[in-house]
Design an enzyme around this catalytic site. Structure first.
Site, short mmCIF file in Angstrom:
data_model
loop_
_atom_site.label_atom_id
_atom_site.label_comp_id
_atom_site.label_asym_id
_atom_site.label_seq_id
_atom_site.Cartn_x
_atom_site.Cartn_y
_atom_site.Cartn_z
N ASP A 164 -54.38 105.46 36.72
CA ASP A 164 -54.45 106.60 37.64
C ASP A 164 -55.91 106.76 38.03
O ASP A 164 -56.76 105.92 37.69
CB ASP A 164 -53.89 107.85 36.96
N ARG A 204 -38.21 92.46 19.99
CA ARG A 204 -36.79 92.19 19.78
C ARG A 204 -36.47 91.18 18.68
O ARG A 204 -35.45 91.36 17.98
CB ARG A 204 -36.16 91.77 21.12
N ASP A 226 -48.74 102.37 23.59
CA ASP A 226 -48.74 101.47 24.74
C ASP A 226 -48.18 102.18 25.97
O ASP A 226 -47.01 102.00 26.33
CB ASP A 226 -47.92 100.22 24.41
N LYS A 247 -50.06 102.21 28.99
CA LYS A 247 -50.62 101.50 30.17
C LYS A 247 -51.09 102.50 31.23
O LYS A 247 -50.64 102.48 32.38
CB LYS A 247 -49.60 100.52 30.75
N LYS A 283 -45.95 99.85 17.23
CA LYS A 283 -46.19 100.20 18.63
C LYS A 283 -45.19 101.24 19.12
O LYS A 283 -43.97 101.06 18.97
CB LYS A 283 -46.10 98.97 19.53
N THR A 306 -46.99 89.68 30.33
CA THR A 306 -46.40 88.41 29.94
C THR A 306 -45.06 88.15 30.62
O THR A 306 -44.50 87.06 30.51
CB THR A 306 -46.23 88.32 28.41
N PRO A 333 -59.72 108.08 37.78
CA PRO A 333 -60.50 108.19 36.54
C PRO A 333 -60.38 109.54 35.83
O PRO A 333 -60.25 109.58 34.60
CB PRO A 333 -61.93 107.91 37.01
#
Length: 234
Positions: free
Chosen positions: A65, A212, A60, A62, A33, A121, A67
């Site tokens: 905004d 981690r 990743d 995310k 990632k 999460t 479209p």
């Protein structure tokens, strides 16, 4: 192979560390990632460089905004070599549809998977209440998973605590990417809804994202092997 379900998050800014760690892990994991921190520091070329090592790259960022902007950004995500990238489900149906369209136009025959981030999460029910959201994490995850599926997304990012409900609601072909994975004995750090690797797989998760517990280990390869052993045992 079980390794195809393991993704290691290379969440740092040091390019040399990222590339060296990626190379060391390349034979042991299915995904690597590249997140916001690394991408802002080094850009699309880093995605291509890591992808050349073998494992698929999960980008990743995310995206969230209007479209039109997300569609153009999705084209670029596809063009730089990512095999999967994230958008925020909270951007709505039109934005999700735009991300899927951009993914397809940016890569042609083999577009990257678009997965919608549901509830981070690091958030729990109290955190959602502070945001003015009067729904439980599971209710919100299920609502956004259904929205993402309807918009043509490949799957969602969701805690393993909601994975079984998502699987039941969205079907076997819907991809569930699960962060917040902590092997037995590890600390939770800043995560609030965490589970072990075996529990996540049992709940129906397809790709487990671990950061981690592997990347802060003195021996990341050995740490990854221990997680794979937990996954196999489960």
């Amino acid at each position: 192979m079980i390794k195809d379900s393991l993704c290691i998050a290379l969440d740092r800014s040091d390019r040399q560390w990222i590339v060296t760690t990626a190379a060391a892990l390349a034979d042991h994991v299915g995904w690597l990632k590249i997140g916001l921190e690394a991408f802002i520091a080094h850009g699309p070329r880093l995605v291509a460089e890591v992808a050349e090592l073998g494992p698929r790259v999960f980008l990743d960022l995310k995206l969230h905004d209007i479209p039109a902007t997300v569609e153009r950004a999705a084209v670029n995500c596809a063009a730089c070599g990512a095999a999967m990238f994230t958008v925020h489900a909270g951007g709505g149906r039109r934005m999700l549809e735009a991300a899927v369209a951009g993914s397809r136009s940016g890569a042609g025959a083999d577009p990257p998977k678009v997965v919608a981030v549901t509830v981070l999460t690091s958030l729990d029910g109290n955190a959602l209440e502070e945001l003015g959201i009067d729904r439980s994490p599971q209710d919100l995850v299920l609502a956004w998973a259904d929205l993402a599926r309807g918009a043509g997304a490949s799957g969602v990012v969701a805690s393993a605590r909601e994975a079984s409900a998502v699987r039941a609601s969205c079907g076997e072909d819907f991809l569930i990417v699960t962060p917040g994975i902590r092997p037995a004995g590890a600390t939770d750090d800043d995560q609030r809804r965490v589970v072990t690797p075996a529990t996540a797989l049992a709940a129906g998760a397809d790709v487990l994202v671990v950061g981690r517990p592997v990347t802060l280990s003195a021996d990341p390869v050995e740490a990854a092997r221990r997680i794979l052993a937990e996954m196999s045992a489960g």
